[in-house]
Structures are given as C-alpha cells and as structure tokens.
Design a protein around this motif. Structure first.
Motif, short mmCIF file in Angstrom:
data_model
loop_
_atom_site.label_atom_id
_atom_site.label_comp_id
_atom_site.label_asym_id
_atom_site.label_seq_id
_atom_site.Cartn_x
_atom_site.Cartn_y
_atom_site.Cartn_z
N ASN A 85 -9.18 -5.37 -3.95
CA ASN A 85 -9.79 -6.19 -2.76
C ASN A 85 -11.01 -5.39 -2.20
O ASN A 85 -12.15 -5.96 -2.08
N MET A 86 -11.17 -4.08 -2.16
CA MET A 86 -12.06 -2.99 -1.61
C MET A 86 -13.07 -3.26 -2.68
O MET A 86 -14.44 -3.26 -2.13
N THR A 87 -12.92 -3.45 -3.89
CA THR A 87 -14.05 -3.41 -4.85
C THR A 87 -14.58 -4.66 -4.85
O THR A 87 -15.96 -4.70 -4.91
N GLU A 88 -14.02 -5.79 -4.78
CA GLU A 88 -14.62 -7.16 -4.51
C GLU A 88 -15.46 -7.22 -3.50
O GLU A 88 -16.54 -7.84 -3.43
N CYS A 89 -15.05 -6.54 -2.31
CA CYS A 89 -15.68 -6.47 -0.93
C CYS A 89 -16.80 -5.46 -1.02
O CYS A 89 -17.36 -5.19 0.10
N HIS A 90 -17.15 -4.84 -2.10
CA HIS A 90 -18.31 -3.67 -1.96
C HIS A 90 -17.85 -2.80 -0.93
O HIS A 90 -18.92 -2.15 -0.62
N LYS A 91 -16.59 -2.39 -0.80
CA LYS A 91 -16.34 -1.24 -0.05
C LYS A 91 -16.17 0.04 -0.77
O LYS A 91 -14.96 0.34 -1.06
N GLU A 92 -17.23 0.59 -1.37
CA GLU A 92 -17.22 1.93 -2.26
C GLU A 92 -16.43 2.90 -1.67
O GLU A 92 -15.60 3.68 -2.31
N LYS A 93 -17.01 3.29 -0.48
CA LYS A 93 -16.52 4.44 0.15
C LYS A 93 -15.03 4.59 0.43
O LYS A 93 -14.21 5.30 0.28
N GLU A 94 -14.64 3.20 0.92
CA GLU A 94 -13.07 3.07 1.21
C GLU A 94 -12.31 3.24 -0.04
O GLU A 94 -11.36 3.72 -0.12
N ALA A 95 -12.74 2.40 -1.28
CA ALA A 95 -12.16 2.56 -2.39
C ALA A 95 -12.19 3.91 -2.79
O ALA A 95 -11.27 4.33 -3.47
N LYS A 96 -12.91 4.74 -2.76
CA LYS A 96 -13.15 6.04 -3.40
C LYS A 96 -11.91 6.87 -2.62
O LYS A 96 -11.52 7.54 -3.22
N ALA A 97 -11.97 6.60 -1.29
CA ALA A 97 -11.02 7.36 -0.62
C ALA A 97 -9.53 7.06 -0.90
O ALA A 97 -8.84 7.91 -0.88
N LEU A 98 -9.42 5.80 -1.19
CA LEU A 98 -8.05 5.24 -1.49
C LEU A 98 -7.61 5.85 -2.97
O LEU A 98 -6.52 5.91 -3.29
N LEU A 99 -8.52 5.86 -3.75
CA LEU A 99 -8.28 6.26 -5.04
C LEU A 99 -8.07 7.68 -5.09
O LEU A 99 -7.25 8.26 -5.95
N GLN A 100 -8.65 8.66 -4.21
CA GLN A 100 -8.41 9.86 -4.16
C GLN A 100 -6.96 10.22 -3.49
O GLN A 100 -6.21 11.06 -4.09
N THR A 101 -6.47 9.24 -2.63
CA THR A 101 -4.97 9.37 -2.18
C THR A 101 -4.01 8.95 -3.32
O THR A 101 -3.08 9.78 -3.39
N MET A 102 -4.46 7.91 -4.00
CA MET A 102 -3.53 7.51 -5.17
C MET A 102 -3.38 8.60 -6.19
O MET A 102 -2.28 8.88 -6.76
N TYR A 103 -4.66 9.44 -6.47
CA TYR A 103 -4.48 10.54 -7.48
C TYR A 103 -3.82 11.88 -6.86
O TYR A 103 -2.84 12.41 -7.64
N ARG A 104 -3.80 11.97 -5.59
CA ARG A 104 -3.01 13.17 -4.75
C ARG A 104 -1.58 12.63 -5.11
O ARG A 104 -0.61 13.90 -5.30
#
Length: 290
Positions: A85-104
């Motif tokens: 959803n964030m990618t489709e809405c072009h929320k790159e900064k939020e998506a990157k932060a969420l991906l980092q959380t997923m990685y952690r």
C-alpha cells in the motif's frame, strides 16, 4: 451468519473485473506450489534412497527448525500488505522505515533461533540413540533459518510490493532445482545429512539470486551492523546455554538454560535500540534549546 446481511450487502459479481486478477494470482500461486513441493522433496527422496531411520532423524530436526520459519511467514503476512500500500501511494520514506523494521524482526528471531538451536541441539543426544542423529541435523538446518529470514525480507518485503515478481519466481525455481540435484547426489552417500545440506544450498541459492538483483537498490551497511550485533549477542547466549547445560541433563536445567539464554539475548539486543532512542531524545532537547 444470519446477522451478516445487515453489515455486508449482497453484490452481484462482475466476472470481467474478477478475471483481471486471475493471472496475478496464478503467477504467485505456482511458485508457492513449487516451494511446498521442494520442501517436501527431501523426505520423499530420503525414503526412496536411504533408510527409514534417516527419515525419522530428518523429520525430528526439521520440525524444530520449522518453528521460527513459520514465525517469518506470520510477520510477512502482516507487513507485506502495508508495504504494498505504501509503495502504491509513493510513500517511499515510510515504506523504507517499515522494511527496516521487518528486517530487524527477522534478524532478531533468525539469529536468536540459530544460536539457540546450536546451544540445545546436543542435549537431545542424552534422550536416547533415536535422537542422536537429529542433534547433528538440527545444527545443519539451523543455518537455513538465517538464510530464509533474509530472503523473506527481500522477497516479501521488497520484490513483491514493487511488482518484481519474476525475480522472486525464478529464485524459487532455481532453489527447487538446486535442492533436487543436491538430494539426488548427496542422500545416497550421506543420508539425511545430505538432505540437510541440500536444503542449505537451495535456500542459499534463493537468497543469492534475490540479493544479486537487489544489491544496487538496497543499502546493506546498517543492516550489516545490526546483523553483526545480534550475532555477538547470540554467541553470548549460546555460551551461557552451554554453561548451564553442563550442570546436568535434567529437563529443569534445559528449561532454565533456555530462559536464561533468551533473557540475556533480548537484553543485549535492546541496548542499541535504547541507545538510539536516547540519542534521538537528546538531539530533540538540544534542538529545542537552540
């Protein structure tokens, strides 16, 4: 069920609108079938090319290592729709932060499970000869927990939300081919150990392909440091578990060792999080003073 019509209206299905979703669903469905087939392939080939006791060893070992892997699937189920959803809405900064959380989360669980299984695997030897072979296989299959965790982040957290399905599909297909080839060659010689190393090679092939195609898109400096810190914490946990288990073979000692090691690992892993939070709060206070 009788009360549902009050909340959910009855809508006539539009087959034209439904049909456009069939192809994407099939694209994702076929690799899942392939994934399940090659995960079950090990047991089938062991049963055909080796002894039944080898199959028993492998089943016991795989059942234990499957617990943290199933947790990865749960985390991905929660994170992937939000990332999409964030990618489709072009929320790159939020998506990157969420991906980092997923990685952690994946690294925290994967590294902890890896060192934890290495620490408790030898205790299964004292339970009887039937578990002796499983203890060795647990150590081999523990490697796949780390590999699956990282490939899960790249695949479900990055490739699928960005509609890079082909990379994800071909990585799974390549993993299945590597697993089949390794099983056919190694199982007649090494038995269940050959199947375990075949699984390690297959999961490593999946991760290597995904990493190769994403190496320029994702930054790995900070994730690498976080992996290193969790590895140090896991190593200390492993040492503490082994020290406690050396006191005896009772189940109570095993439980105490697991609890003590888990608490130690969690506390050490919390240190950089607390430090980063305190640093942000300190920066905020300094900014307000200015």
């Amino acid at each position: 069920w009788c009360a549902l019509p009050e909340y959910i209206p009855l809508v006539k299905p539009d087959f034209h609108q439904m049909w456009k979703h069939v192809r994407p669903l099939l694209i994702l469905f076929i690799p899942i079938i392939a994934l399940n087939v090659y995960h079950q392939m090990d047991k089938t080939i062991i049963g055909l090319l080796s002894q039944e006791e080898e199959l028993g060893y492998y089943t016991y070992a795989q059942s234990l290592t499957a617990v943290p892997v199933s947790l990865f699937s749960v985390v991905s189920t929660v994170f992937m729709p939000r990332l999409t959803n964030m990618t489709e809405c072009h929320k790159e900064k939020e998506a990157k932060a969420l991906l980092q959380t997923m990685y952690r989360i994946h690294v925290f669980v994967g590294v902890g499970a890896f060192w934890g299984i290495l620490g408790i695997a030898d205790i299964f030897v004292v339970l009887g000869e039937i578990f002796e072979g499983s203890a060795v296989l647990m150590k081999y299959l523990a490697v796949t927990i780390l590999v699956i965790g990282i490939s899960n982040v790249i695949g479900n957290g990055y490739l699928l939300p960005l509609k890079k399905d082909k990379i994800w599909i071909w990585s799974l297909v390549a993993g299945g081919m590597v697993n089949m080839a390794a099983d056919i060659v190694a199982i007649p010689i090494f038995g269940a150990a050959g199947a375990a190393w075949g699984t390690v090679l297959a999961e490593s092939a999946v991760l290597a392909i995904q990493f190769y195609f994403c190496r320029k898109d994702l930054s790995w400096n900070r994730p690498g440091r976080e992996m290193l810190f969790c590895t140090m914490a896991g190593l200390l946990m492993n040492i503490s578990i082994r020290r406690i288990l050396s006191l005896g073979d009772a189940w109570t000692i095993l439980i105490v060792a697991c609890l003590a090691g888990s608490v130690l690992y969690i506390l050490i892993c919390m240190l950089p999080v607390l430090y980063e939070k305190r640093r942000e709060e300190g920066g905020g206070r300094n900014w307000r003073k200015k």
